[in-house]
Write a protein that holds these residues in place. Structure first.
Motif, short mmCIF file in Angstrom:
data_model
loop_
_atom_site.label_atom_id
_atom_site.label_comp_id
_atom_site.label_asym_id
_atom_site.label_seq_id
_atom_site.Cartn_x
_atom_site.Cartn_y
_atom_site.Cartn_z
N ALA A 65 -2.69 -7.40 -17.47
CA ALA A 65 -3.47 -8.13 -16.47
C ALA A 65 -3.05 -7.73 -15.05
O ALA A 65 -3.90 -7.59 -14.15
N ALA A 66 -1.75 -7.51 -14.86
CA ALA A 66 -1.27 -7.10 -13.54
C ALA A 66 -1.79 -5.71 -13.19
O ALA A 66 -2.22 -5.46 -12.05
N GLY A 67 -1.75 -4.78 -14.16
CA GLY A 67 -2.25 -3.45 -13.91
C GLY A 67 -3.74 -3.45 -13.59
O GLY A 67 -4.21 -2.74 -12.68
N GLN A 68 -4.49 -4.26 -14.31
CA GLN A 68 -5.93 -4.36 -14.05
C GLN A 68 -6.19 -4.96 -12.67
O GLN A 68 -7.12 -4.54 -11.96
N THR A 69 -5.37 -5.91 -12.26
CA THR A 69 -5.51 -6.51 -10.93
C THR A 69 -5.28 -5.47 -9.85
O THR A 69 -6.05 -5.38 -8.87
N ILE A 70 -4.23 -4.68 -9.99
CA ILE A 70 -3.93 -3.66 -8.98
C ILE A 70 -5.07 -2.65 -8.86
O ILE A 70 -5.44 -2.24 -7.75
N ARG A 71 -5.65 -2.28 -10.00
CA ARG A 71 -6.72 -1.29 -9.98
C ARG A 71 -8.04 -1.84 -9.45
O ARG A 71 -8.83 -1.11 -8.85
N GLU A 72 -8.27 -3.15 -9.66
CA GLU A 72 -9.58 -3.71 -9.34
C GLU A 72 -9.65 -4.42 -8.00
O GLU A 72 -10.72 -4.47 -7.37
N VAL A 73 -8.52 -4.97 -7.54
CA VAL A 73 -8.54 -5.69 -6.26
C VAL A 73 -8.48 -4.68 -5.12
O VAL A 73 -7.56 -3.86 -5.06
N PRO A 74 -9.45 -4.70 -4.22
CA PRO A 74 -9.42 -3.74 -3.10
C PRO A 74 -8.31 -4.07 -2.12
O PRO A 74 -8.17 -5.21 -1.67
N GLY A 75 -7.51 -3.07 -1.82
CA GLY A 75 -6.43 -3.27 -0.86
C GLY A 75 -5.13 -3.63 -1.52
O GLY A 75 -5.08 -4.49 -2.41
N ALA A 76 -4.05 -2.98 -1.10
CA ALA A 76 -2.73 -3.21 -1.69
C ALA A 76 -2.18 -4.59 -1.32
O ALA A 76 -1.53 -5.24 -2.15
N PHE A 77 -2.43 -5.03 -0.10
CA PHE A 77 -1.86 -6.31 0.33
C PHE A 77 -2.44 -7.49 -0.46
O PHE A 77 -1.69 -8.32 -0.97
N PRO A 78 -3.78 -7.61 -0.60
CA PRO A 78 -4.32 -8.71 -1.42
C PRO A 78 -3.83 -8.67 -2.86
O PRO A 78 -3.55 -9.72 -3.46
#
Length: 393
Positions: A243-256
């Motif tokens: 779930a964390a990996g999918q979040t990193i790939r799908e959420v635009p922007g590193a900070f969010p």
């Protein structure tokens, strides 16, 4: 096992976190635990030593976070693995064959490493590699879905595993005597007794399952209380990583993405802690209780979020460079840690004299030895990185 000479696109935050785990392991906790035993009257040394030792049963130390971090990061990496397969036009069937082969190799390598210095093959499945291998296919299957199923599957697994223990009869003193269990076994009071050491359903399973394999003597209990069925709740740990990996790939922007990981991790860790203090489920790493899964998985999420903030949002990759080198060839460091520590220490003494680790005095010799040996391993993976060689399962 794959050896790559190409330097694929990698996320520095993942390598850095994995590298932190492997540095702690390869350097054997920097020898702090062994050194602390030379200062029995020092509260500071005893506290530092406790951090690098597994807790007896309920609770958590820094050293207890090694295995969940390793497993969590397996899940984090899967979205990148699937993306690479798609880019190479690898079919779904071929992907499943690769996943099956990886699972098999992890179990075999784990048994091989844990059997080191044993008179015969030790068919034990509590090593981190065997645990990952046993649960990997479930995580891989969940990752195939276009929907974010990982949190829901993880919750279902943990609820079912909690129910198994909660409904299992509490082991009696008569059974303990019949099995000749050690008198110093860890026991909890009240409802928590369903998770007592050696007298829980996972321990009962191992008394059947492990005796199906050739053994010098019949299996009765694992001295530390570790059980094969730990791989079931640890699937949830890997699913949190997924779930964390999918979040990193799908959420635009590193900070969010970093903020989501950190805050989500805090909430999940607090939930695990609440389950423990309210008596619903004790927080025990050695049998991977649901509360432990949430507590450790939440911490893993937050740690990854902090690394993601540092390396991706702030673009300070240089600060994590030594960790990143270790994270790029983590399986190499793990094998070195399991097989080569005594030989490497002996080699230092052979070539630089028997007093090489005594430069700061006998009391601090364990620290120097751990650092010299760990640095040797790190130099080796640095050399591999410079040759653009990355060995992975």
């Amino acid at each position: 096992m794959t050896t790559s000479s190409a330097n694929p696109t990698r996320l520095v935050s993942i390598d850095a976190y994995r590298g932190l785990v492997m540095i702690l392991l390869a350097f054997n906790g920097f020898g702090i635990l062994e050194a602390s035993r030379n200062f029995p009257a020092s509260e500071g040394w005893q506290t530092a030593g406790w951090m690098f030792e597994h807790v007896a049963w309920r609770g958590c130390s820094l050293w207890d976070m090694i295995q969940p971090s390793f497993m969590f990061l397996v899940g984090v990496s899967i979205p990148w693995s699937l993306a690479a397969q798609k880019a190479k036009n690898i079919s779904t069937g071929q992907g499943w064959v690769r996943a099956l082969w990886r699972s098999f190799l992890l179990v075999v390598l784990g048994i091989f490493l844990i059997s080191n210095n044993k008179p015969s093959t030790d068919f034990s499945f509590v090593n981190v590699l065997t645990q990952i291998g046993l649960g990997y296919l479930v995580v891989y299957a969940v990752a195939q879905s276009s929907r974010p199923l990982a949190p829901f599957v993880a919750a279902a697994i943990l609820a079912a595993y909690w129910l198994l223990f909660a409904l299992w009869p509490i082991g009696s003193q008569e059974l303990a005597a019949q099995l000749n269990l050690p008198i110093d076994r860890q026991q909890l009071a009240g409802f928590g007794a369903h998770w007592n050491q050696h007298l829980n359903p996972a321990a009962s399973f191992d008394r059947w399952f492990l005796n199906l394999f050739p053994r010098e003597t019949p299996f009765v209990f694992n001295r530390g209380g570790y059980q094969t069925l730990n791989f079931i709740p640890s699937i949830a740990t890997m699913l949190l990583g997924l779930a964390a990996g999918q979040t990193i790939r799908e959420v635009p922007g590193a900070f969010p993405a970093a903020i989501r990981l950190v805050l989500g991790g805090v909430v999940i860790a607090l939930l695990g802690w609440l389950l423990d203090i309210t008596g619903v489920c004790p927080l025990v790493k050695r049998i991977w209780t649901p509360s432990w899964t949430l507590w450790s998985g939440g911490l893993c999420l937050s740690i990854l979020g902090l690394f993601h903030f540092l390396t991706e949002a702030l673009q300070k990759q240089i600060l994590a460079w030594p960790l990143t080198i270790a994270g790029m060839n983590s399986i190499v460091l793990y094998v070195c840690y399991m097989l080569l520590r005594p030989w490497t220490a002996a080699s230092w003494e052979r070539h630089f004299g028997p007093n090489i680790f005594l430069m700061a005095g006998p009391a601090l010799a364990p620290i120097l030895q751990a650092c010299f040996v760990g640095f040797s391993f790190w130099l080796f993976v640095w050399w591999l990185q410079r040759q653009k060689v990355f060995i992975r399962l």
